[in-house]
Write a protein that holds these residues in place. Structure first.
Motif, PDB file in Angstrom:
ATOM      1  N   THR A 175       0.841  -1.194   0.000  1.00 37.40           N
ATOM      2  CA  THR A 175       0.000   0.000   0.000  1.00 37.40           C
ATOM      3  C   THR A 175       0.876   1.244   0.000  1.00 37.40           C
ATOM      4  OG1 THR A 175      -1.744  -1.144   1.218  1.00 37.40           O
ATOM      5  CG2 THR A 175      -1.811   1.258   1.201  1.00 37.40           C
ATOM      6  N   LEU A 176       0.772   2.026  -1.039  1.00 33.04           N
ATOM      7  CA  LEU A 176       1.557   3.252  -1.164  1.00 33.04           C
ATOM      8  C   LEU A 176       0.662   4.447  -0.857  1.00 33.04           C
ATOM      9  CD1 LEU A 176       3.477   2.422  -4.467  1.00 33.04           C
ATOM     10  CD2 LEU A 176       4.302   2.205  -2.117  1.00 33.04           C
ATOM     11  N   ARG A 177       1.127   5.313   0.036  1.00 31.94           N
ATOM     12  CA  ARG A 177       0.386   6.525   0.380  1.00 31.94           C
ATOM     13  C   ARG A 177       0.657   7.612  -0.656  1.00 31.94           C
ATOM     14  NH1 ARG A 177       3.484   6.999   5.880  1.00 31.94           N
ATOM     15  NH2 ARG A 177       5.066   6.723   4.271  1.00 31.94           N
ATOM     16  N   SER A 178      -0.103   8.684  -0.593  1.00 29.16           N
ATOM     17  CA  SER A 178       0.075   9.770  -1.549  1.00 29.16           C
ATOM     18  C   SER A 178       1.482  10.338  -1.473  1.00 29.16           C
ATOM     19  CB  SER A 178      -0.961  10.874  -1.304  1.00 29.16           C
ATOM     20  OG  SER A 178      -0.864  11.365   0.027  1.00 29.16           O
ATOM     21  N   GLN A 179       2.056  10.412  -0.263  1.00 22.58           N
ATOM     22  CA  GLN A 179       3.407  10.960  -0.114  1.00 22.58           C
ATOM     23  C   GLN A 179       4.482  10.000  -0.598  1.00 22.58           C
ATOM     24  OE1 GLN A 179       1.190  10.399   2.365  1.00 22.58           O
ATOM     25  NE2 GLN A 179       2.188  10.090   4.345  1.00 22.58           N
ATOM     26  N   ASP A 180       4.098   8.765  -0.883  1.00 20.91           N
ATOM     27  CA  ASP A 180       5.065   7.769  -1.356  1.00 20.91           C
ATOM     28  C   ASP A 180       5.208   7.762  -2.873  1.00 20.91           C
ATOM     29  OD1 ASP A 180       5.402   6.833   1.270  1.00 20.91           O
ATOM     30  OD2 ASP A 180       3.706   5.472   1.078  1.00 20.91           O
ATOM     31  N   THR A 181       4.260   8.371  -3.595  1.00 20.31           N
ATOM     32  CA  THR A 181       4.221   8.240  -5.044  1.00 20.31           C
ATOM     33  C   THR A 181       4.546   9.546  -5.753  1.00 20.31           C
ATOM     34  OG1 THR A 181       1.863   8.807  -5.281  1.00 20.31           O
ATOM     35  CG2 THR A 181       2.411   6.517  -4.772  1.00 20.31           C
ATOM     36  N   LYS A 182       5.043   9.424  -6.955  1.00 15.68           N
ATOM     37  CA  LYS A 182       5.383  10.596  -7.764  1.00 15.68           C
ATOM     38  C   LYS A 182       4.144  11.392  -8.130  1.00 15.68           C
ATOM     39  CE  LYS A 182       7.516  11.840 -12.202  1.00 15.68           C
ATOM     40  NZ  LYS A 182       8.161  11.308 -13.424  1.00 15.68           N
ATOM     41  N   THR A 183       3.030  10.709  -8.375  1.00 16.58           N
ATOM     42  CA  THR A 183       1.799  11.373  -8.799  1.00 16.58           C
ATOM     43  C   THR A 183       0.999  11.945  -7.636  1.00 16.58           C
ATOM     44  OG1 THR A 183       0.600   9.272  -8.709  1.00 16.58           O
ATOM     45  CG2 THR A 183       1.594   9.883 -10.817  1.00 16.58           C
ATOM     46  N   LYS A 184       1.478  11.700  -6.377  1.00 21.16           N
ATOM     47  CA  LYS A 184       0.782  12.156  -5.176  1.00 21.16           C
ATOM     48  C   LYS A 184      -0.586  11.496  -5.027  1.00 21.16           C
ATOM     49  CE  LYS A 184       4.001  14.962  -3.777  1.00 21.16           C
ATOM     50  NZ  LYS A 184       4.776  14.631  -2.569  1.00 21.16           N
ATOM     51  N   LYS A 185      -0.745  10.318  -5.633  1.00 20.02           N
ATOM     52  CA  LYS A 185      -1.990   9.576  -5.514  1.00 20.02           C
ATOM     53  C   LYS A 185      -1.695   8.222  -4.877  1.00 20.02           C
ATOM     54  CE  LYS A 185      -4.334  11.695  -9.469  1.00 20.02           C
ATOM     55  NZ  LYS A 185      -5.006  11.439 -10.769  1.00 20.02           N
TER      56      LYS A 185
ATOM     57  N   GLN B  77      -2.758   0.783  -4.344  1.00 18.56           N
ATOM     58  CA  GLN B  77      -2.448  -0.544  -3.835  1.00 18.56           C
ATOM     59  C   GLN B  77      -1.824  -1.362  -4.957  1.00 18.56           C
ATOM     60  OE1 GLN B  77      -6.113  -2.098  -1.981  1.00 18.56           O
ATOM     61  NE2 GLN B  77      -4.964  -2.035  -0.066  1.00 18.56           N
ATOM     62  N   VAL B  78      -0.735  -2.029  -4.642  1.00 20.41           N
ATOM     63  CA  VAL B  78      -0.022  -2.838  -5.626  1.00 20.41           C
ATOM     64  C   VAL B  78      -0.119  -4.296  -5.210  1.00 20.41           C
ATOM     65  CG1 VAL B  78       2.156  -3.227  -6.816  1.00 20.41           C
ATOM     66  CG2 VAL B  78       1.569  -0.922  -6.018  1.00 20.41           C
ATOM     67  N   PRO B  79      -0.806  -5.140  -5.997  1.00 20.22           N
ATOM     68  CA  PRO B  79      -0.876  -6.558  -5.653  1.00 20.22           C
ATOM     69  C   PRO B  79       0.461  -7.231  -5.910  1.00 20.22           C
ATOM     70  CG  PRO B  79      -1.870  -6.173  -7.800  1.00 20.22           C
ATOM     71  CD  PRO B  79      -1.521  -4.823  -7.243  1.00 20.22           C
ATOM     72  N   ILE B  80       0.883  -8.091  -4.993  1.00 17.32           N
ATOM     73  CA  ILE B  80       2.195  -8.714  -5.143  1.00 17.32           C
ATOM     74  C   ILE B  80       2.066 -10.083  -5.791  1.00 17.32           C
ATOM     75  CG2 ILE B  80       3.201  -7.437  -3.237  1.00 17.32           C
ATOM     76  CD1 ILE B  80       2.818  -9.797  -1.438  1.00 17.32           C
ATOM     77  N   THR B  81       3.044 -10.409  -6.610  1.00 20.35           N
ATOM     78  CA  THR B  81       3.082 -11.703  -7.302  1.00 20.35           C
ATOM     79  C   THR B  81       3.612 -12.772  -6.342  1.00 20.35           C
ATOM     80  OG1 THR B  81       5.329 -11.309  -8.084  1.00 20.35           O
ATOM     81  CG2 THR B  81       3.525 -10.542  -9.498  1.00 20.35           C
TER      82      THR B  81
END
Length: 369
Positions: free
Chosen positions: A232-242, A245-249
C-alpha cells in the motif's frame, strides 16, 4: 484592523484594495472584495507597533504605500521566497529545483526585475544552456530548467507580482527521448542471477510490479501486507501524489517473506544493505549489467518491462495502469511495448477465433472453383 501579537513580532493589519492605476494601496475596511494586508513590525514592543500602525495608515491615506506589483522585485529575491514556500518544499523534486535555481536560473535571471523578464529572455536562456563541461545540454535537461522557471513565475502571477508568465509563452520542444528497451526473458534471468543478494529483491519488485525507484527504496514494513498480498503506497510515497495498492506476485511474496524473517529491529525499511536502509545501488546495478552482458539498459526501463508483461498477461489497461501508477493512457502506451512476436501471437489468436465463429471461407472458395 489593528495589531496582532505573535511569538516573533507584532503585526499590523489593514483591509485594502489596489488603487485605480494598480500602483498603490487604498484603505477599504468593510468594502466587498478587500483583502487583508499584513506588515511585520519586527519587535515585540507594543508602543513601537502602535507608531508603525499609524505610520503605515498615513502612507496608505497619502497613496504612498505601493502594491506588490508596483515594487520592483529581482528574480533572485523571488527565487529565495519561492524556495522557502512550504508548498514548494513538499514537492518530490524540491532538491532538484534548489539545484536548478542556484546553479542555472539565478545566475542568468538573478539581476533582472521580475516584471521585466520577457519571452525572448527565456529563449536566450534555452539557447545558451550548457553542461559543466561546456557542451550543450540535452533538450530534456533544458526543459527541466524551463519547467522550474515556469512554475516559479506561475506562483508569482498568483501573488500578483506578475501580470503574465513569460516562460509559459515559450514552447518546450519534444526531447524525443522515449525509450523502448525491454528485457528478453533470457536477459532478465541473466541480470537477476548476476545481481548481488541485496539488489535482487529490488530488481524483482521493479520488474514484476513496475514500482518506481523511490517507491522501492523508501518502502517500509507498515506498507506491506503479506497476508492480503498488497503493498500500500500513500500519496506521499508516489510521484503522482496519488495513493495506490499494488498486488504482489507469488515471486515477490516469497522474497518479502524471506526478508521479513531477517527483518532488522533497528529500521522500518524493507530493503537494507549491511543493516542500513538501501539508498544508492548504482554501482551494484552497473556491475550486474556488465556481468550479465546486458547493454543499453537503465533501471527505470524495468517499469517498461512490467507494463509490457502486464499487457502480455492479458491484464486490462485500467488495472495495469493502477498497478504501475500511470495516470494517463498516453503514458501507459509509452511504457507498453509491442514486439513482432506479440503481433504474430495476436494473428494466431484471431485466426483461432475466426475458425470457431465464422464460415470456412477458404474451403468455400476452393469448392466454388
Amino acid at each position: 484592523m489593528g495589531l496582532t501579537k505573535r511569538p516573533d513580532s507584532y503585526y499590523v493589519e489593514f483591509r485594502v484594495i489596489d488603487s485605480a492605476d494598480g500602483k498603490s494601496l487604498v484603505l477599504a475596511s468593510g468594502v466587498q472584495g478587500a483583502r487583508k494586508k499584513r506588515w511585520k513590525v519586527g519587535c515585540l514592543n507594543k508602543t513601537v507597533a502602535r507608531e508603525m500602525e499609524a505610520a503605515i495608515k498615513t502612507r496608505i491615506l497619502l497613496g504612498q504605500e505601493q502594491t506588490e506589483q508596483a515594487k520592483p522585485v529581482l528574480f533572485k529575491e523571488w527565487a529565495k521566497t519561492y524556495l522557502d514556500m512550504e508548498s514548494v518544499k513538499t514537492l518530490r523534486s524540491y532538491q532538484d529545483r534548489v539545484e536548478i535555481m542556484g546553479k542555472q536560473l539565478i545566475p542568468f535571471f538573478g539581476g533582472k526585475i521580475l516584471g521585466e523578464i520577457k519571452p525572448a529572455d527565456v529563449e536566450t536562456y534555452r539557447g545558451q544552456r550548457k553542461k559543466r563541461n561546456g557542451s550543450m545540454a540535452s533538450t530534456q535537461t533544458i526543459n527541466n530548467d524551463h519547467i522550474v522557471l515556469k512554475h516559479a513565475l506561475n506562483v508569482a502571477v498568483r501573488r500578483d507580482l506578475l501580470v503574465s508568465n513569460p516562460a509559459a509563452r515559450v514552447p518546450m520542444p519534444d526531447p524525443q527521448n522515449a525509450r523502448d528497451r525491454v528485457l528478453s526473458e533470457e536477459e532478465w534471468g541473466k541480470l537477476y542471477q548476476a545481481a548481488k543478494p541485496h539488489l535482487q529483491p529490488v530488481l524483482l519488485l521493479a520488474y514484476q510490479l513496475g514500482q518506481r525507484l523511490s517507491e522501492i527504496v523508501n518502502l517500509t514494513w507498515d506498507r506491506v501486507d503479506l497476508k492480503r498480498g498488497f503493498v500500500t503506497l500513500r500519496s506521499q510515497d508516489t510521484k503522482t501524489k496519488k495513493p495506490r495498492q499494488v498486488p504482489i506476485t507469488p515471486d515477490v511474496r516469497g522474497t518479502l517473506q524471506q526478508l521479513a524473517k531477517l527483518r532488522s529491529l533497528a529500521t522500518r525499511h524493507v530493503f537494507l544493505y549491511q543493516g542500513e536502509p538501501l539508498k544508492d545501488f548504482r554501482t551494484a546495478f552497473r556491475t550486474a549489467l556488465k556481468d550479465a552482458g546486458v547493454i543499453g539498459f537503465k533501471f527505470h526501463d524495468l517499469r517498461h518491462c512490467a507494463a509490457t508483461n502486464l499487457r502480455r498477461a492479458g491484464v486490462d489497461t485500467t488495472t495495469a495502469m493502477q498497478i504501475v501508477g500511470h495516470t494517463s493512457p498516453q503514458m501507459w502506451k509509452r511504457y507498453n511495448h509491442i514486439r513482432e512476436e506479440d503481433l504474430s501471437q495476436a494473428a494466431t489468436k484471431l485466426g483461432k477465433y475466426l475458425q470457431q465463429t465464422t464460415p470456412r471461407t477458404l474451403d468455400g472458395q476452393a469448392e466454388s472453383r
